[in-house]
Write a protein that holds these residues in place. Structure first.
Motif, PDB file in Angstrom:
ATOM      1  N   TYR A 297      16.916  -6.564  30.954  1.00  0.00           N
ATOM      2  CA  TYR A 297      17.078  -7.780  30.167  1.00  0.00           C
ATOM      3  C   TYR A 297      15.976  -7.787  29.115  1.00  0.00           C
ATOM      4  O   TYR A 297      14.961  -7.098  29.254  1.00  0.00           O
ATOM      5  CB  TYR A 297      16.937  -9.019  31.053  1.00  0.00           C
ATOM      6  N   ARG A 298      16.166  -8.592  28.086  1.00  0.00           N
ATOM      7  CA  ARG A 298      15.111  -8.736  27.082  1.00  0.00           C
ATOM      8  C   ARG A 298      15.039 -10.180  26.622  1.00  0.00           C
ATOM      9  O   ARG A 298      16.017 -10.915  26.682  1.00  0.00           O
ATOM     10  CB  ARG A 298      15.341  -7.804  25.893  1.00  0.00           C
ATOM     11  N   GLN A 299      13.839 -10.526  26.183  1.00  0.00           N
ATOM     12  CA  GLN A 299      13.614 -11.875  25.679  1.00  0.00           C
ATOM     13  C   GLN A 299      12.736 -11.799  24.449  1.00  0.00           C
ATOM     14  O   GLN A 299      11.581 -11.354  24.530  1.00  0.00           O
ATOM     15  CB  GLN A 299      12.978 -12.765  26.741  1.00  0.00           C
ATOM     16  N   ALA A 300      13.289 -12.231  23.340  1.00  0.00           N
ATOM     17  CA  ALA A 300      12.545 -12.305  22.091  1.00  0.00           C
ATOM     18  C   ALA A 300      11.935 -13.700  21.963  1.00  0.00           C
ATOM     19  O   ALA A 300      12.415 -14.649  22.585  1.00  0.00           O
ATOM     20  CB  ALA A 300      13.476 -12.018  20.912  1.00  0.00           C
TER      21      ALA A 300
ATOM     22  N   LEU B 269      20.977 -10.086  28.884  1.00  0.00           N
ATOM     23  CA  LEU B 269      21.249  -8.794  29.497  1.00  0.00           C
ATOM     24  C   LEU B 269      21.414  -7.742  28.403  1.00  0.00           C
ATOM     25  O   LEU B 269      22.174  -7.930  27.449  1.00  0.00           O
ATOM     26  CB  LEU B 269      22.510  -8.855  30.345  1.00  0.00           C
ATOM     27  N   VAL B 270      20.716  -6.632  28.561  1.00  0.00           N
ATOM     28  CA  VAL B 270      20.842  -5.505  27.640  1.00  0.00           C
ATOM     29  C   VAL B 270      21.808  -4.471  28.207  1.00  0.00           C
ATOM     30  O   VAL B 270      22.734  -4.027  27.543  1.00  0.00           O
ATOM     31  CB  VAL B 270      19.475  -4.859  27.380  1.00  0.00           C
ATOM     32  N   ALA B 271      21.581  -4.094  29.460  1.00  0.00           N
ATOM     33  CA  ALA B 271      22.422  -3.084  30.101  1.00  0.00           C
ATOM     34  C   ALA B 271      22.255  -3.192  31.609  1.00  0.00           C
ATOM     35  O   ALA B 271      21.186  -3.577  32.090  1.00  0.00           O
ATOM     36  CB  ALA B 271      22.049  -1.677  29.645  1.00  0.00           C
ATOM     37  N   GLY B 272      23.318  -2.849  32.340  1.00  0.00           N
ATOM     38  CA  GLY B 272      23.259  -2.878  33.781  1.00  0.00           C
ATOM     39  C   GLY B 272      23.938  -1.653  34.368  1.00  0.00           C
ATOM     40  O   GLY B 272      24.782  -1.019  33.721  1.00  0.00           O
ATOM     41  N   ILE B 273      23.546  -1.320  35.603  1.00  0.00           N
ATOM     42  CA  ILE B 273      24.149  -0.186  36.284  1.00  0.00           C
ATOM     43  C   ILE B 273      24.211  -0.504  37.767  1.00  0.00           C
ATOM     44  O   ILE B 273      23.252  -1.009  38.350  1.00  0.00           O
ATOM     45  CB  ILE B 273      23.351   1.114  36.012  1.00  0.00           C
ATOM     46  N   THR B 274      25.370  -0.216  38.376  1.00  0.00           N
ATOM     47  CA  THR B 274      25.529  -0.466  39.801  1.00  0.00           C
ATOM     48  C   THR B 274      25.118   0.770  40.596  1.00  0.00           C
ATOM     49  O   THR B 274      25.012   1.880  40.045  1.00  0.00           O
ATOM     50  CB  THR B 274      26.975  -0.810  40.134  1.00  0.00           C
ATOM     51  N   SER B 275      24.961   0.586  41.893  1.00  0.00           N
ATOM     52  CA  SER B 275      24.632   1.724  42.749  1.00  0.00           C
ATOM     53  C   SER B 275      25.776   2.732  42.795  1.00  0.00           C
ATOM     54  O   SER B 275      25.576   3.888  43.162  1.00  0.00           O
ATOM     55  CB  SER B 275      24.282   1.253  44.164  1.00  0.00           C
ATOM     56  N   GLY B 276      26.981   2.299  42.383  1.00  0.00           N
ATOM     57  CA  GLY B 276      28.117   3.208  42.302  1.00  0.00           C
ATOM     58  C   GLY B 276      28.199   3.945  40.985  1.00  0.00           C
ATOM     59  O   GLY B 276      29.059   4.805  40.790  1.00  0.00           O
TER      60      GLY B 276
ATOM     61  N   THR C 128      13.234  -5.956  18.941  1.00  0.00           N
ATOM     62  CA  THR C 128      11.888  -6.355  19.367  1.00  0.00           C
ATOM     63  C   THR C 128      11.972  -7.476  20.396  1.00  0.00           C
ATOM     64  O   THR C 128      12.614  -8.501  20.162  1.00  0.00           O
ATOM     65  CB  THR C 128      11.063  -6.811  18.158  1.00  0.00           C
ATOM     66  N   ALA C 129      11.349  -7.251  21.540  1.00  0.00           N
ATOM     67  CA  ALA C 129      11.397  -8.229  22.637  1.00  0.00           C
ATOM     68  C   ALA C 129      10.541  -7.705  23.782  1.00  0.00           C
ATOM     69  O   ALA C 129      10.100  -6.547  23.774  1.00  0.00           O
ATOM     70  CB  ALA C 129      12.835  -8.437  23.118  1.00  0.00           C
ATOM     71  N   VAL C 130      10.363  -8.565  24.774  1.00  0.00           N
ATOM     72  CA  VAL C 130       9.833  -8.115  26.057  1.00  0.00           C
ATOM     73  C   VAL C 130      11.034  -7.709  26.907  1.00  0.00           C
ATOM     74  O   VAL C 130      11.986  -8.482  27.050  1.00  0.00           O
ATOM     75  CB  VAL C 130       9.023  -9.215  26.764  1.00  0.00           C
ATOM     76  N   TYR C 131      10.984  -6.512  27.430  1.00  0.00           N
ATOM     77  CA  TYR C 131      12.078  -5.975  28.238  1.00  0.00           C
ATOM     78  C   TYR C 131      11.707  -6.061  29.716  1.00  0.00           C
ATOM     79  O   TYR C 131      10.621  -5.626  30.118  1.00  0.00           O
ATOM     80  CB  TYR C 131      12.371  -4.535  27.844  1.00  0.00           C
ATOM     81  N   TYR C 132      12.631  -6.622  30.491  1.00  0.00           N
ATOM     82  CA  TYR C 132      12.397  -6.841  31.911  1.00  0.00           C
ATOM     83  C   TYR C 132      13.363  -6.023  32.748  1.00  0.00           C
ATOM     84  O   TYR C 132      14.566  -5.981  32.472  1.00  0.00           O
ATOM     85  CB  TYR C 132      12.586  -8.315  32.269  1.00  0.00           C
ATOM     86  N   CYS C 133      12.849  -5.452  33.800  1.00  0.00           N
ATOM     87  CA  CYS C 133      13.658  -4.760  34.790  1.00  0.00           C
ATOM     88  C   CYS C 133      14.121  -5.772  35.837  1.00  0.00           C
ATOM     89  O   CYS C 133      13.354  -6.642  36.250  1.00  0.00           O
ATOM     90  CB  CYS C 133      12.805  -3.674  35.452  1.00  0.00           C
ATOM     91  N   ASN C 134      15.369  -5.647  36.247  1.00  0.00           N
ATOM     92  CA  ASN C 134      15.938  -6.558  37.239  1.00  0.00           C
ATOM     93  C   ASN C 134      16.643  -5.766  38.326  1.00  0.00           C
ATOM     94  O   ASN C 134      17.279  -4.742  38.049  1.00  0.00           O
ATOM     95  CB  ASN C 134      16.925  -7.516  36.568  1.00  0.00           C
ATOM     96  N   PHE C 135      16.544  -6.246  39.554  1.00  0.00           N
ATOM     97  CA  PHE C 135      17.185  -5.589  40.696  1.00  0.00           C
ATOM     98  C   PHE C 135      17.815  -6.651  41.569  1.00  0.00           C
ATOM     99  O   PHE C 135      17.155  -7.632  41.928  1.00  0.00           O
ATOM    100  CB  PHE C 135      16.145  -4.794  41.484  1.00  0.00           C
TER     101      PHE C 135
END
Length: 121
Positions: free
Chosen positions: A37-40, A47-54, A93-100
């Motif tokens: 995710y990102r927040q300017a 949400l920028v991009a997501g990926i599943t365990s599959g 340009t933003a702060v990019y956050y990892c999400n799980f």
């Protein structure tokens, strides 16, 4: 508990590339979903991009064709997620956050501390 550690942010000129990494460790099980995710400044987190365990992926329209998300799953309960960012624009340009997320209904939700990406024009 799951711990997330991001790295790879920085300053880059427009048209350049960066690769972000997110190392996830702890009590990890499938199915799960990882995402960037990102927040300017002055804007909502998106949400920028997501990926599943599959292995299924999804991208925001604004980054399709420029960003690629991927993961590597290792033993000892560690996953690493990457975001390859090409053809960067100042609006990235933003702060990019990892999400799980994991668990029934993806109810367990974890965030990294974020990494700054700055794209100069």
């Amino acid at each position: 508990q799951v711990q997330l550690v991001e790295s790879g942010g920085g300053l880059v000129q427009a048209g350049g590339s960066l690769r972000l990494s997110c190392a996830a460790s702890g009590s990890i099980f499938s199915p799960n979903v990882m995402g960037w995710y990102r927040q300017a400044p002055g804007k909502q987190r998106e949400l920028v991009a997501g990926i599943t365990s599959g292995g299924s992926t999804n991208y925001a329209d604004s980054v399709k064709g420029r960003f690629t998300i991927s993961t590597i799953s290792r033993e000892n309960a560690k996953n690493t997620m990457y975001l390859q960012m090409n053809s960067l624009k100042p609006e990235d340009t933003a702060v990019y956050y990892c999400n799980f997320k994991q668990g029934v209904g993806l109810r367990y939700n974890y965030w990294g501390r974020g990494t700054q990406v700055t794209v100069s024009s």
